[in-house]
Design an enzyme around this catalytic site. Structure first.
Site, PDB file in Angstrom:
ATOM      1  N   LYS A 198       0.856  -1.196   0.000  1.00 57.69           N
ATOM      2  CA  LYS A 198       0.000   0.000   0.000  1.00 57.69           C
ATOM      3  C   LYS A 198       0.889   1.241   0.000  1.00 57.69           C
ATOM      4  CE  LYS A 198      -1.882   2.563   3.190  1.00 57.69           C
ATOM      5  NZ  LYS A 198      -1.786   3.868   2.511  1.00 57.69           N
ATOM      6  N   SER A 252       6.259   7.382   9.251  1.00 54.95           N
ATOM      7  CA  SER A 252       6.530   8.146  10.475  1.00 54.95           C
ATOM      8  C   SER A 252       6.531   7.231  11.714  1.00 54.95           C
ATOM      9  CB  SER A 252       5.459   9.220  10.645  1.00 54.95           C
ATOM     10  OG  SER A 252       4.214   8.597  10.859  1.00 54.95           O
ATOM     11  N   GLU A 254       4.904   7.659  14.413  1.00 58.79           N
ATOM     12  CA  GLU A 254       3.527   7.551  14.940  1.00 58.79           C
ATOM     13  C   GLU A 254       2.809   6.386  14.264  1.00 58.79           C
ATOM     14  OE1 GLU A 254       4.897  10.415  13.662  1.00 58.79           O
ATOM     15  OE2 GLU A 254       5.426  11.106  15.683  1.00 58.79           O
ATOM     16  N   GLY A 256       4.235   4.027  12.531  1.00 59.85           N
ATOM     17  CA  GLY A 256       5.039   2.824  12.738  1.00 59.85           C
ATOM     18  C   GLY A 256       4.616   2.076  14.000  1.00 59.85           C
ATOM     19  N   GLU A 273      10.986   1.275   9.064  1.00 60.31           N
ATOM     20  CA  GLU A 273      11.933   2.281   8.546  1.00 60.31           C
ATOM     21  C   GLU A 273      11.267   3.630   8.778  1.00 60.31           C
ATOM     22  OE1 GLU A 273      14.876   1.825   7.500  1.00 60.31           O
ATOM     23  OE2 GLU A 273      15.058  -0.208   6.733  1.00 60.31           O
ATOM     24  N   CYS A 307      13.985  11.109   4.762  1.00 58.64           N
ATOM     25  CA  CYS A 307      14.156  10.572   6.116  1.00 58.64           C
ATOM     26  C   CYS A 307      15.546  10.854   6.654  1.00 58.64           C
ATOM     27  CB  CYS A 307      13.862   9.079   6.118  1.00 58.64           C
ATOM     28  SG  CYS A 307      14.828   8.159   4.923  1.00 58.64           S
ATOM     29  N   GLU A 409      11.117  15.703  14.073  1.00 61.25           N
ATOM     30  CA  GLU A 409      11.338  15.717  12.627  1.00 61.25           C
ATOM     31  C   GLU A 409      10.459  16.790  11.989  1.00 61.25           C
ATOM     32  OE1 GLU A 409       9.932  12.287  10.383  1.00 61.25           O
ATOM     33  OE2 GLU A 409      11.785  12.321   9.229  1.00 61.25           O
TER      34      GLU A 409
END
Ligand code: NAD
Length: 520
Positions: A198, A252, A254, A256, A273, A307, A409
């Site tokens: 996705k 991100s 969050e 993840g 990642e 990233c 970030e």
């Protein structure tokens, strides 16, 4: 809708037509999924995307939905079985053919990515080349994944096979859609898995195009499936599906956490990642021309939507003023403009939500005492149609390490520059975030370079360089930057699981099948 935006809308239609990606005439939307070897419409809510350049409507499509995800998992299950029925060498040959299936379509793919993601066209061409490179690299691994023989202390032959998980669920972000798609597809299928991937709901089409072109070149139907939609619907249908045996997530921290939790519910392992807040350390003996050029590339390439962006520049106090001056001058010369312009170095931010996040982080930093050296607003000399999410390269000083701008970030073209005095000082500052994705050291003292690199808590460290990555070399993070590794042999191993086989070789069984003689 003004005529300029109609041009972008038309451009996407033309590109889709060139790729033979038909439009669902009922929904007047692109067929935004690739399932069981067919283009398929989504079945859920309509998702509208805006043009990053103008901020006006660009494309709409339907969320895939749980039923289509289930069909994709079913197709991948069958595709994987067919794939594993081929010899390893044949899988390698077909993966090489898949890499070359992009031939003749490179420019169309790059243009499609550039329009939808808002990335400079020259960056997108580079991404297409990376897609091919990743498939070629992992094609070579197909017939080299032999197992091992373990010298066990019994009469057994014990050998280890590295077997695929089965069907892997992959989820990718919007900042490098083609790159991240191929980055995870290639090792997954080289290891023998089927895939349901996705992409981000913001950049749905290029992954569909890649899967379609590659699968049609001779991969089994259903080996690769792409489903498009948002996290709470299509995303969670994928992460919670019983047919998925491993989750690989790029995005991100969050999201993840949610993906790892969904995996944990079913005891399915994950690779994460995630983001970064990478420190770029410049000692006063560094070649400053190189260090300043590297610092710019580290944060302003891809408008900082990377990233590994070098968002924290740590400069030894003796060189601090000079580096700041040079940076401010260089940043004001970066060509910010339309992604379609060959000369553009920095395009817009990809979407409105991200633009608001970046500008509000700059504003909060200023309220807490940070000072703008340059940027912080829209560039003044943009073409008339560039009414979308453009931001000038931004450099902030007078930043303290506890500020959000030094810890969180930003994922935009925003760099903070902070001074340090000693090597210890630099290391303490560099390691003082929750992240651990990347970092760099600029110095002409080789012993110090290696010493500092070894003590940086970062998955990738550059010495007198920045942002060089390659599919051959492992990549991943510590802490909130995630776990597991992608690329190289380590990336391949994430897609297999070890199976240990014991064969009795004694004339009569030397171990009584575990009864009192060895295995508890
Ligand atoms: P995001 O976390 O918002 O979304 C990433 C993907 O997760 C999207 O496809 C999204 O639809 C999906 N998702 C969100 N919630 C979900 C859920 N509950 N279930 C299933 N899927 C869900 O990230 P983003 O804004 O698209 O991307 C930016 C982030 O990605 C940054 O933090 C960046 O650093 C990170 N990133 C990391 C790497 C890396 O290799 N470490 C590479 C590129 C980007």
């Amino acid at each position: 809708m003004n005529s300029l935006n109609t041009t972008a809308v038309e451009r996407v239609s033309e590109l889709l037509a060139t790729l033979n990606m038909h439009t669902d005439t009922h929904a007047d939307a692109p067929l935004s999924n690739w399932v069981a070897g067919e283009l398929a419409p989504g079945q859920g809510e309509r998702i509208e995307l805006l043009d990053p350049v103008t901020g006006l409507p660009l494309i709409g499509y339907r969320d895939a939905g749980a039923e289509l995800v289930a069909s994709a998992v079913e197709a991948a299950t069958q595709g994987q079985q067919e794939w594993m029925s081929l010899t390893a060498s044949e899988r390698g040959r077909r993966m090489t053919a898949a890499a070359w299936a992009l031939s003749g379509h490179e420019e169309t793919l790059a243009q499609l990515e550039s329009v939808v993601a808002g990335k400079p066209i020259r960056d997108c061409r580079g991404e297409v080349n990376k897609v091919r490179e990743m498939f070629e690299y992992y094609a070579g691994w197909c017939d080299k994944q032999h197992g091992e023989v373990i010298p066990v202390p019994t009469s057994h032959l014990n050998y280890v096979r590295h077997v695929p998980y089965g069907v892997v669920g992959q989820i990718t972000p919007w900042n490098a859609p083609m790159f991240t798609c191929a980055w995870q597809l290639a090792p997954a299928i080289a290891a023998g898995n089927g895939v349901v991937l996705k992409p981000s709901e913001m950049t749905p089409l290029s992954s569909v195009a890649i899967a379609m072109l590659m699968e049609r070149s001779g991969l089994p139907k259903g080996l690769i499936n792409i489903v498009n939609g948002v996290g709470p619907t299509t995303g969670s249908a994928l992460t919670s599906h019983d047919g998925i045996s491993k989750l690989v997530f790029v995005g991100s921290p969050e999201s993840g956490r949610r993906i790892a939790q969904a995996g944990a519910e079913r005891l399915v392992p994950s690779v994460l990642e995630l983001g970064g807040k990478s420190a770029n350390i410049v000692f006063d003996d560094a070649r400053l021309d190189d260090a300043v050029a590297g610092a710019q590339a580290a944060i302003f390439a891809a408008a900082g939507q990377s990233c590994v962006a070098g968002s924290r520049l740590l400069v030894q106090r003796e060189a601090f003023e000079e580096v700041c001056e040079r940076l401010a001058r260089a940043a004001s010369e970066i060509r910010v403009g339309l992604p379609s312009d060959e000369a553009t170095q920095m395009g817009p931010i990809q979407n409105a939500k991200q633009y608001q996040h970046i500008t509000s982080m700059i504003e909060t930093a200023r309220q807490h005492g940070a000072r703008l050296l340059c940027g912080g607003q829209r560039p003044s000399d943009l073409p008339a149609e560039a009414e979308g999410y453009f931001l000038a390269p931004t450099v902030l000083v007078d930043v303290t390490e506890d500020m959000a701008i030094a810890q969180e970030e930003v994922f935009g073209p925003v760099m903070v520059v902070m001074p340090f005095d000693t090597e210890e000082d630099a290391l303490r500052l560099a390691n003082a975030t929750r992240f651990g994705l990347a970092g760099a050291v600029w110095t002409q003292d080789p012993a110090r370079a290696h010493r500092v690199a070894a003590r940086l808590r970062a998955g990738t460290v550059w010495i007198n360089s920045y942002k060089v990555i390659n599919v051959m070399s492992p990549f991943g993070g510590f802490g909130d930057s995630g776990f597991g590794r992608s690329s190289g042999m380590e990336g391949l191993k994430e897609y297999t699981v070890a199976q240990s086989i014991w064969v009795e070789t004694a004339p009569t069984a030397s171990v009584a099948m575990g009864y009192g003689s060895g295995v508890d």
